[in-house]
Design a protein around this motif. Structure first.
Motif, PDB file in Angstrom:
ATOM      1  N   PRO A   6      34.002  13.049  45.208  1.00  0.00           N
ATOM      2  CA  PRO A   6      32.808  12.575  45.921  1.00  0.00           C
ATOM      3  C   PRO A   6      31.606  13.476  45.704  1.00  0.00           C
ATOM      4  O   PRO A   6      31.704  14.698  45.704  1.00  0.00           O
ATOM      5  N   ALA A   7      30.466  12.822  45.542  1.00  0.00           N
ATOM      6  CA  ALA A   7      29.215  13.563  45.451  1.00  0.00           C
ATOM      7  C   ALA A   7      28.753  13.924  46.853  1.00  0.00           C
ATOM      8  O   ALA A   7      29.193  13.359  47.848  1.00  0.00           O
ATOM      9  N   SER A   8      27.824  14.881  46.925  1.00  0.00           N
ATOM     10  CA  SER A   8      27.279  15.286  48.209  1.00  0.00           C
ATOM     11  C   SER A   8      25.891  15.867  47.990  1.00  0.00           C
ATOM     12  O   SER A   8      25.500  16.163  46.859  1.00  0.00           O
ATOM     13  N   PRO A   9      25.136  16.049  49.065  1.00  0.00           N
ATOM     14  CA  PRO A   9      23.888  16.800  48.943  1.00  0.00           C
ATOM     15  C   PRO A   9      24.181  18.220  48.462  1.00  0.00           C
ATOM     16  O   PRO A   9      25.336  18.661  48.448  1.00  0.00           O
ATOM     17  N   PRO A  10      23.154  18.962  48.055  1.00  0.00           N
ATOM     18  CA  PRO A  10      23.373  20.342  47.610  1.00  0.00           C
ATOM     19  C   PRO A  10      24.122  21.155  48.649  1.00  0.00           C
ATOM     20  O   PRO A  10      23.937  20.984  49.855  1.00  0.00           O
ATOM     21  N   VAL A  21      23.348  28.048  45.861  1.00  0.00           N
ATOM     22  CA  VAL A  21      23.026  26.651  46.125  1.00  0.00           C
ATOM     23  C   VAL A  21      23.529  25.859  44.924  1.00  0.00           C
ATOM     24  O   VAL A  21      23.088  26.086  43.792  1.00  0.00           O
ATOM     25  N   ARG A  22      24.449  24.940  45.201  1.00  0.00           N
ATOM     26  CA  ARG A  22      25.084  24.177  44.122  1.00  0.00           C
ATOM     27  C   ARG A  22      24.686  22.707  44.230  1.00  0.00           C
ATOM     28  O   ARG A  22      24.934  22.064  45.249  1.00  0.00           O
ATOM     29  N   ASP A  35      16.720  12.440  50.027  1.00  0.00           N
ATOM     30  CA  ASP A  35      17.192  13.189  51.192  1.00  0.00           C
ATOM     31  C   ASP A  35      17.682  14.591  50.833  1.00  0.00           C
ATOM     32  O   ASP A  35      17.842  15.439  51.720  1.00  0.00           O
ATOM     33  N   ASP A  36      17.936  14.832  49.541  1.00  0.00           N
ATOM     34  CA  ASP A  36      18.361  16.168  49.113  1.00  0.00           C
ATOM     35  C   ASP A  36      17.226  17.183  49.231  1.00  0.00           C
ATOM     36  O   ASP A  36      17.468  18.399  49.318  1.00  0.00           O
TER      37      ASP A  36
END
Length: 262
Positions: A6-10, A21-22, A35-36
């Motif tokens: 799953p992708a996610s915000p940083p 920060v990834r 929203d990122d």
């Protein structure tokens, strides 16, 4: 993490003196969604506020560092307009990273495109892997890139390189990125982590006050906006500081200095 996860915000992680920060959308080449932007602003603020953090590292998950801002969001009318009720502007986020009161490292784990090129350029150091490429598609998309981003390109890479990338839309490989000064170093994919770790260690042993002060002065010189009186006052203050006293003591005692942020 694989591209199927799953992708996610940083994601922000802090371990001792290092904040990482990834960018974490590997299936979408770590594109940045509207929203990122607020998430990135919050992560930068959290790292800067932590008294233990000395260095911030920006990197990506998977085989791409960053594909830039989500072009689909522009087509869907989700371009941020700023203000309290909207995500910040992309350029504001990059400018915040450039002026962060911490030394910053972009660990380019792969290719970098569009606004992602500016995000990395805002960092103080850029280390990339063999096989990485960069491309700025603004002209082909019919977009006028924001002024502070173009300013950063000219300041850090020179007018000629900026025109090659923005106007001609050249794609550069890692060797070309190194040649124009976009990358400071090119390493193997397996060697990226250890080289970044080594640079973090180098930066973490210096006086945070001195490093941040010199970063501010160097950036202002590059922008042609040096406040000489303020820079001279900071220099005079540093001579009388506890950091200077500790640095001299440590030098004579042949030991690493112990500095604190704040």
């Amino acid at each position: 993490m694989s591209a199927e996860q799953p992708a996610s915000p940083p994601v922000l992680t802090i371990a001792g003196a290092r904040a990482t920060v990834r960018l974490n959308r590997p299936g979408q080449h770590n594109r940045i969604e509207p929203d990122d932007l607020r998430v990135l602003m919050d992560h930068f603020a959290a790292a800067a506020a932590d008294p233990e953090v000395r260095v911030l590292v920006l990197t990506g998950t998977g085989r791409t560092f960053c594909a830039g801002y989500d072009i689909g969001a522009l087509a869907r009318g989700r371009a941020p307009v700023g203000g309290d009720d909207s995500p910040p502007l992309f350029g504001d986020v990059v400018d915040r990273l450039e002026d962060l009161p911490l030394p910053t490292i972009a660990a380019l784990n792969g290719g970098v495109f569009g606004g992602g090129t500016d995000l990395a350029l805002a960092c103080d150091f850029r280390i990339g892997v063999e096989g990485a490429r960069m491309f700025m598609p603004a002209a082909r998309l019919g977009l006028q890139y924001y002024a502070t981003g173009q300013r950063r390109y000219v300041e850090r890479l020179g007018l000629g390189a900026a025109k090659r990338l923005f106007l001609a839309g050249e794609t550069l490989d890692a060797t070309g990125m190194l040649a124009i000064g976009y990358l400071d170093e090119v390493v193997t994919a397996d060697g990226l982590g250890s080289r970044v770790d080594g640079l973090v260690e180098q930066l973490a042993v210096g006086s945070p006050r001195a490093i941040v002060g010199m970063k501010r002065t160097l950036n202002s010189i590059a922008r042609g906006a040096l406040d000489r009186a303020a820079a001279d006052a900071a220099y005079s203050e540093s001579i009388q500081s506890e950091d200077a006293a500790e640095g001299v003591r440590a030098w004579h005692e042949k030991r690493p200095p112990v500095f604190r942020r704040g």
